[in-house]
Motif scaffolding. Structure first.
Motif, PDB file in Angstrom:
ATOM      1  N   GLU A 197       4.988  -1.510  -0.065  1.00  0.00           N
ATOM      2  CA  GLU A 197       6.114  -1.548   0.902  1.00  0.00           C
ATOM      3  C   GLU A 197       6.956  -0.532   0.422  1.00  0.00           C
ATOM      4  N   ARG A 198       7.189  -0.056  -0.429  1.00  0.00           N
ATOM      5  CA  ARG A 198       8.248   0.920  -0.971  1.00  0.00           C
ATOM      6  C   ARG A 198       7.689   2.421  -0.294  1.00  0.00           C
ATOM      7  N   ALA A 199       6.407   2.415  -0.479  1.00  0.00           N
ATOM      8  CA  ALA A 199       5.665   3.821   0.252  1.00  0.00           C
ATOM      9  C   ALA A 199       5.686   3.710   1.702  1.00  0.00           C
ATOM     10  N   LEU A 200       5.455   2.837   2.341  1.00  0.00           N
ATOM     11  CA  LEU A 200       5.486   2.562   3.692  1.00  0.00           C
ATOM     12  C   LEU A 200       6.820   2.784   4.129  1.00  0.00           C
ATOM     13  N   ASP A 201       7.867   2.223   3.790  1.00  0.00           N
ATOM     14  CA  ASP A 201       9.261   2.540   4.125  1.00  0.00           C
ATOM     15  C   ASP A 201       9.835   3.893   4.024  1.00  0.00           C
ATOM     16  N   THR A 202       9.459   4.738   2.767  1.00  0.00           N
ATOM     17  CA  THR A 202       9.977   5.989   2.487  1.00  0.00           C
ATOM     18  C   THR A 202       9.123   7.039   2.797  1.00  0.00           C
ATOM     19  N   MET A 203       7.823   7.006   2.870  1.00  0.00           N
ATOM     20  CA  MET A 203       6.655   8.222   3.485  1.00  0.00           C
ATOM     21  C   MET A 203       6.241   8.033   4.602  1.00  0.00           C
ATOM     22  N   ASN A 204       6.553   7.193   5.464  1.00  0.00           N
ATOM     23  CA  ASN A 204       5.860   7.209   6.646  1.00  0.00           C
ATOM     24  C   ASN A 204       6.427   8.248   7.563  1.00  0.00           C
ATOM     25  N   PHE A 205       5.513   9.216   8.167  1.00  0.00           N
ATOM     26  CA  PHE A 205       5.497  10.088   9.006  1.00  0.00           C
ATOM     27  C   PHE A 205       6.057  11.485   8.141  1.00  0.00           C
ATOM     28  N   GLU A 206       5.908  11.301   6.713  1.00  0.00           N
ATOM     29  CA  GLU A 206       6.054  12.467   5.925  1.00  0.00           C
ATOM     30  C   GLU A 206       5.220  13.698   6.159  1.00  0.00           C
ATOM     31  N   LYS A 256       0.779  19.276   4.529  1.00  0.00           N
ATOM     32  CA  LYS A 256      -0.037  20.257   5.039  1.00  0.00           C
ATOM     33  C   LYS A 256       0.039  20.453   6.618  1.00  0.00           C
ATOM     34  N   GLY A 257       1.464  20.463   6.945  1.00  0.00           N
ATOM     35  CA  GLY A 257       1.810  20.576   8.439  1.00  0.00           C
ATOM     36  C   GLY A 257       1.416  19.549   9.422  1.00  0.00           C
ATOM     37  N   ARG A 258       1.172  18.370   8.974  1.00  0.00           N
ATOM     38  CA  ARG A 258       1.011  17.213   9.845  1.00  0.00           C
ATOM     39  C   ARG A 258       1.711  15.913   9.300  1.00  0.00           C
ATOM     40  N   PRO A 259       2.536  15.269  10.267  1.00  0.00           N
ATOM     41  CA  PRO A 259       3.051  14.212   9.792  1.00  0.00           C
ATOM     42  C   PRO A 259       2.131  12.835   9.817  1.00  0.00           C
ATOM     43  N   ILE A 260       2.180  12.300   8.520  1.00  0.00           N
ATOM     44  CA  ILE A 260       1.228  11.215   8.160  1.00  0.00           C
ATOM     45  C   ILE A 260       1.587   9.973   9.031  1.00  0.00           C
ATOM     46  N   ARG A 261       0.622   9.164   9.308  1.00  0.00           N
ATOM     47  CA  ARG A 261       1.037   7.812   9.818  1.00  0.00           C
ATOM     48  C   ARG A 261       0.529   6.601   8.748  1.00  0.00           C
ATOM     49  N   ILE A 262       1.581   5.821   8.385  1.00  0.00           N
ATOM     50  CA  ILE A 262       1.070   4.707   7.329  1.00  0.00           C
ATOM     51  C   ILE A 262       1.091   3.440   7.961  1.00  0.00           C
ATOM     52  N   MET A 263       0.466   2.425   7.589  1.00  0.00           N
ATOM     53  CA  MET A 263       0.642   1.128   8.116  1.00  0.00           C
ATOM     54  C   MET A 263      -0.176   0.325   7.058  1.00  0.00           C
TER      55      MET A 263
END
Length: 464
Positions: free
Chosen positions: A66-75, A78-85
């Motif tokens: 949950e911490r990774a989802l809240d803090t790293m979503n759309f980080e 390599k030039g692309r914003p990742i999407r986490i769920m």
């Protein structure tokens, strides 16, 4: 957000929109500060082993996930914003549409993060995505809420609101089957009429004059080219469905400017493509059913065989309705088709002609199959062959012994390389260890044959 809720009971995250070069090591480096990780898997194509653009990360504790989802979503990686769920292993939750919202007419500047930030005020979001292509946003996206109540609040509040000065539509997500069903029902109550084949001598006013006799028109448009000339088709939009239906019934097949025109319900491009595809597939299926069991596929044909020679070779086995050698650029492609009038004749031809040499080449003759059927058969044969190869155990080698897990083969000593004897390094070269380290082996006594040879040559043998 609680990771122990329904649909995501484990501490497992889905990470999407990954760059093709992102591998497990890089993801571990990025996500390990959030907490201990049990496993990471980047999903790849089974053949090419290229990344499919998404991965699964399993944490030891749900709180770390949950911490990774809240803090790293759309980080950006390599030039692309990742999407986490949260990873949802059960597809029923995704396909049910419960809590899923569809948004369209989005401004190009709205990305995944902006959409997430806008809709997160209405409840916990399971996934959020703006659909993009190689040119950027396609102007629509989806937000999947944890509950249907949150989705309903979002629809009631955001539908018709302005996002970056554009009025957006927000509604309940509907599957393709539901949309097609609804669109089919609405399509029967059309008001827009498509007219074609009326030639170049037509403009908006004249087309309005012709169709206004059937009812009040809201718009009339003749499509023109860059030179201002009619393209031969246009549209008439009526106020009432009954008037449009009457216009189609009266004008379809009628002559205008000496041409027989077509008038029918105006369709969207995707609808026309789907309808044409359905008609083509239906015709192909009917054609294949008609020739089932009577059409033969013949390959390994000599370059000199044409349609007439092919027909002549197969004519002794029955009545041939068609014989065709497939060509490209006027040259034979090495295969063709022969169609008989009955399955019995086709079966006899297969039995007699398969393997027969015609003009220096043995023919391959079999019943013609659809491409999908051939592909399925070849795939099945390949999988069976692969399974049989894997099932055969390796033969035991000399000096090996069998263990429960398989065969154990001791390491075979390899001869030293030339570099071990001839080295340019200042370090002394490593020489092989001699087989006898203390004393040389005792000399073998000369054989009788050697004594006989030495006597004939007047030679003397001395023992060392």
């Amino acid at each position: 957000m609680n990771a122990s809720g329904p649909g995501y009971p484990l501490a497992s995250l889905y990470v999407g929109d990954l760059h093709p070069d992102v591998a497990e090591a890089l993801l571990y480096e990025k996500f390990s500060p959030a907490g201990p990780i049990m496993s990471i898997r980047v999903c790849r194509d089974i053949v090419t082993r290229r990344s499919l653009g998404y991965a699964y990360i399993n944490f030891q504790q749900p709180a770390d996930a949950e911490r990774a989802l809240d803090t790293m979503n759309f980080e950006v990686i390599k030039g692309r914003p990742i999407r986490i769920m949260w990873s949802q292993r059960d597809p029923a939750l995704r396909k049910s549409g419960v809590g899923n919202v569809f948004i369209k007419n989005l401004d190009d500047s709205i990305d995944n993060k902006a959409l997430y930030d806008t809709f997160s005020a209405f409840g916990n979001i399971l996934s959020c995505k703006v659909v993009c292509d190689e040119h950027g946003s396609r102007g629509y996206g989806f937000v999947h809420f944890e509950t249907q109540e949150a989705a309903t609040r979002a629809i009631q509040t955001m539908n018709g609101m302005l996002l970056n000065d554009r009025k957006v539509y927000v509604g309940q997500f509907k599957s393709r089957k539901e949309r097609e069903s609804e669109y089919g029902a609405k399509a029967m109550e059309f008001t827009n009429v498509y007219i074609k084949n009326f030639g170049e001598d037509m403009d908006d006013e004249r087309l309005r004059e012709i169709f206004s006799q059937f009812g009040r028109t809201l718009s009339v448009k003749v499509m023109i080219d860059e030179k201002g000339r009619s393209k031969g088709f246009g549209f008439v939009n009526f106020e009432n469905h009954e008037d449009a239906q009457k216009a189609v019934a009266e004008m379809n097949g009628k002559e205008i400017n000496g041409r027989v025109v077509y008038a029918g319900r105006a369709q969207k491009r995707i609808e026309r493509q789907c309808e044409l595809k359905r008609k083509f597939d239906q015709l192909k299926q009917e054609r294949f059913s008609r020739y089932q069991g009577v059409n033969l596929y013949v390959k390994n044909l000599d370059d000199g065989i044409d349609d007439e020679k092919l027909r002549k070779e197969f004519s002794p086995y029955g009545t041939i309705t068609s014989a065709k050698v497939m060509t490209e650029g006027g040259h034979s492609k090495g295969f063709g088709f022969v169609c008989f009038s009955s399955p019995e004749e086709a079966t006899k031809a297969v039995t007699e002609m398969n393997g027969r040499i015609v003009s220096t080449k043995p023919l391959y003759v079999a019943l013609a199959q659809r491409k999908e059927e051939r592909k399925a058969i070849l795939t099945n044969q390949y999988m069976q062959r692969l399974a049989s190869i894997r099932a055969i155990p390796a033969p035991p080698l000399l000096g090996s012994y069998q263990q429960p897990s398989g065969y154990f083969m001791p390491a075979v000593p390899q001869p030293p390389s030339r570099a071990a004897f001839y080295s340019s390094s200042p370090v002394a070269p490593i020489r092989p260890t001699p087989r006898w380290t203390s004393h040389p082996p005792p000399a073998r006594p000369p054989s009788k044959l050697l004594f006989s040879y030495c006597r004939k040559q007047n030679l003397t043998i001395k023992h060392q």
